[in-house]
Design a protein around this motif. Structure first.
Motif, PDB file in Angstrom:
ATOM      1  N   ALA A  46      -2.904   2.183  -7.414  1.00 44.67           N
ATOM      2  CA  ALA A  46      -2.000   3.260  -7.213  1.00 44.67           C
ATOM      3  C   ALA A  46      -2.179   3.839  -8.211  1.00 44.67           C
ATOM      4  O   ALA A  46      -2.814   4.265  -9.089  1.00 44.67           O
ATOM      5  N   GLU A  47      -1.606   5.680  -7.828  1.00 45.65           N
ATOM      6  CA  GLU A  47      -1.939   6.401  -8.604  1.00 45.65           C
ATOM      7  C   GLU A  47      -1.017   7.498  -8.900  1.00 45.65           C
ATOM      8  O   GLU A  47      -0.041   8.242  -7.886  1.00 45.65           O
ATOM      9  N   PRO A  95       1.713   8.597  -5.797  1.00 41.37           N
ATOM     10  CA  PRO A  95       2.196   8.695  -4.295  1.00 41.37           C
ATOM     11  C   PRO A  95       2.095   7.307  -3.905  1.00 41.37           C
ATOM     12  O   PRO A  95       1.930   6.145  -4.638  1.00 41.37           O
ATOM     13  N   VAL A  96       2.043   7.373  -2.272  1.00 42.73           N
ATOM     14  CA  VAL A  96       1.921   6.071  -1.781  1.00 42.73           C
ATOM     15  C   VAL A  96       0.973   5.358  -0.738  1.00 42.73           C
ATOM     16  O   VAL A  96       0.242   6.679  -0.378  1.00 42.73           O
ATOM     17  N   THR A 156      -3.467   7.602   2.558  1.00 40.88           N
ATOM     18  CA  THR A 156      -4.181   7.475   1.410  1.00 40.88           C
ATOM     19  C   THR A 156      -3.381   8.642  -0.052  1.00 40.88           C
ATOM     20  O   THR A 156      -3.908   9.957   0.601  1.00 40.88           O
ATOM     21  N   LYS A 157      -3.164   8.195  -0.581  1.00 37.46           N
ATOM     22  CA  LYS A 157      -1.921   8.581  -1.886  1.00 37.46           C
ATOM     23  C   LYS A 157      -1.185   9.892  -1.219  1.00 37.46           C
ATOM     24  O   LYS A 157      -1.732  10.803  -1.520  1.00 37.46           O
ATOM     25  N   VAL A 158      -0.747   9.275  -0.910  1.00 38.81           N
ATOM     26  CA  VAL A 158       0.608  10.520   0.053  1.00 38.81           C
ATOM     27  C   VAL A 158       1.237  11.054  -0.752  1.00 38.81           C
ATOM     28  O   VAL A 158       2.211  10.108  -1.332  1.00 38.81           O
ATOM     29  N   PRO A 159       1.727  12.171  -1.256  1.00 38.76           N
ATOM     30  CA  PRO A 159       2.767  13.166  -1.930  1.00 38.76           C
ATOM     31  C   PRO A 159       3.569  12.569  -2.348  1.00 38.76           C
ATOM     32  O   PRO A 159       4.388  12.836  -0.591  1.00 38.76           O
ATOM     33  N   ALA A 160       4.543  12.207  -3.058  1.00 36.92           N
ATOM     34  CA  ALA A 160       5.972  11.727  -2.473  1.00 36.92           C
ATOM     35  C   ALA A 160       7.148  12.039  -3.811  1.00 36.92           C
ATOM     36  O   ALA A 160       6.780  12.615  -4.984  1.00 36.92           O
TER      37      ALA A 160
END
Length: 500
Positions: free
Chosen positions: A427-428, A409-410, A378-382
């Protein structure tokens, strides 16, 4: 991407359809006659398609400068917006001895221009492959004169990796293609042998024939010989030896559903919304703060903390006034422990960049354990890779983005069971800090500088390869759209034309 020592080519991969198991393809068991060796069997292919645009710049030339027409008939069709052609009804064979394939397709395409005095028809399209090479063959009629069964394009399968489509189909995406000498002649010398053509995507499916209807075990040769000696030791009791009663029909750990939610980059979306258009296709959906892409295939090893997932659908950003046309598709997430990558195909009017390592993923806080039969990253920084940032480069001043710059983020959700509920995660955006404003676009300066909302000192957004001397966009700093969300831009564009 990396090339393996054992190149995966079309012919070899068709054979793997048996083990991929989506359509239970089987080869006939041919017995040797008289002690001799049986000839290697051939596997029938059916329901094939060939997606190929021939040459994008030629299509544009026909309907543009030449004021001509393009007509797809007899089973061929053309995608909207002067897109690629799909030739259907493919049938053929795969030789298990030589690993050669031959597939013929329905459909014809005709290019005609009265103003420029040409009439070219391509019909009876065939694809053949053997080893690392192949060819697209066709009947080509130029102004009434037909050349039958010429090799129109040469195919290079040395770096092509197979994928799996619906119903067990094997898909070979974006096979590099070049014009042959005969193909150049067929086009009246407008192009030269060796010129790059549009990549071809080939999909084939092995026909499920009758070999499995009548197995060769000959169980009825002697039906009365001691019929009770071996009264079938009830092997059916081992149907679920893995102890997974909730999913008796599936191997443990198999992903059956999922999605990827991602917004690309908030400031870029805001810029496009100021005068452009966003289009989703192929099952992708617009959601709050971005886009949701459907699961195509995936594998998860929670113990080893590994995920390998591919997603379908596409999102296309166009801004005609500024010469922007970018499509993102075939998204893949590769995760291993605390690190991962997001890979995408990026298509512009100049062509497609396949398998771009677009962003790095920070999975240091991610959990690979399933909850409710669903693994959620969840909301993996990219953040942009150098290759990802380069996709937005303008030929004059380079890219406004830089490697390491944060993007949205993904969120990945992968389910092990059909009934599991996938999270409705929007998506955030995470441009920079994600704060709602201190004069910067979404919390950072898009050009990587230190000023207020702007497109960078050079003022260039995406050189999207439009074939025209592409838009050099001049950022108007400080003109915020909705509390630090974006900026208003003006564009200057020169007109040009290009045949090839």
């Amino acid at each position: 991407m990396s090339r393996n020592r054992r190149p995966l080519v079309l012919a070899a991969a068709v054979a793997t359809a048996v083990t991929l198991g989506a359509s239970a393809l089987t080869l006939p068991a041919l017995a040797a006659v008289g002690g001799g060796k049986a000839a290697p069997p051939k596997l029938e292919l059916k329901d094939g398609t060939l997606d190929w645009g021939l040459k994008e710049s030629f299509r544009k030339y026909v309907v543009g400068m030449a004021h001509g027409t393009i007509e797809a008939t007899d089973g061929a069709k053309q995608a909207a917006g002067n897109g690629v052609f799909t030739f259907t009804g493919g049938t053929g064979t795969y030789d298990t001895g030589t690993h050669a394939t031959a597939t013929a397709f329905k459909g014809a395409v005709r290019f005609a221009s009265t103003a420029h005095r040409f009439d070219i028809k391509i019909a009876d399209v065939k694809v053949r492959t053997e080893g690392k090479t192949g060819a697209i063959q066709a009947d080509v009629t130029l102004n009434g004169a037909t050349q039958n069964d010429i090799d129109l394009a040469a195919l290079d399968l040395s770096a092509v990796r197979p994928g799996q489509g619906e119903g067990g189909a094997m898909t070979f995406k974006d096979i590099p293609a070049t014009l042959t000498a005969d193909g150049a002649k067929a086009f009246n010398g407008m192009y030269q042998a060796g010129d790059k053509l549009d990549p071809a995507t080939l999909t084939v499916k092995a026909a499920t024939g009758t070999p499995t209807d009548k197995p060769t075990h000959k169980p009825t040769d002697k039906p009365t010989d001691k019929p009770t000696d071996k009264p079938a030791p009830t092997p059916t009791r081992t149907v679920t030896p893995t102890g997974t009663p909730t999913t008796p029909g599936r191997p443990a750990g198999r992903v059956v559903d999922g999605s990827l939610s991602w917004g690309l980059k908030k400031s870029f979306r805001t810029y496009i919304s100021s005068g452009g258009k966003v289009t989703v296709a192929g099952g992708a959906q617009k959601i709050s703060g971005g886009y949701k892409f459907p699961h195509a295939k995936a594998s998860v090893d929670s113990g080893a903390k590994k995920v390998d997932a591919s997603f379908g659908g596409s999102v296309r950003f166009t801004y005609k006034a500024h010469g922007i046309d970018m499509k993102f598709s075939d998204l893949k997430v590769r995760a291993n422990g605390a690190k991962g990558t997001l890979t995408v195909d990026v298509t512009t009017p100049k062509g497609m960049n396949n398998n771009v390592k677009f962003a790095t993923l920070d999975l240091s806080k991610a959990s690979y354990q399933a909850k409710g039969d669903v693994v959620r990253l969840t909301k993996v920084p990219a953040a942009f890779t150098a290759a990802g940032a380069k996709q937005f480069a303008n030929g004059t001043v380079g890219s406004i983005y830089k490697a390491g710059q944060r993007i949205d983020p993904v969120t990945v959700a992968l389910s092990f069971s059909e009934g599991a509920e996938l999270p409705a995660v929007a998506a955030e955006a995470a441009d920079g800090t994600g704060a709602t404003g201190s004069g910067s676009v979404g919390g950072d300066t898009v050009g990587g500088g230190t000023g207020t909302a702007a497109l960078g000192d050079a003022g260039s957004l995406a050189a999207t390869g439009s074939g025209l001397p592409s838009a050099v966009l001049l950022g108007t700093a400080g003109a915020a759209v909705a509390a630090g969300a974006g900026a208003v831009y003006a564009a200057r564009r020169r007109r040009g034309t290009e045949l090839a």
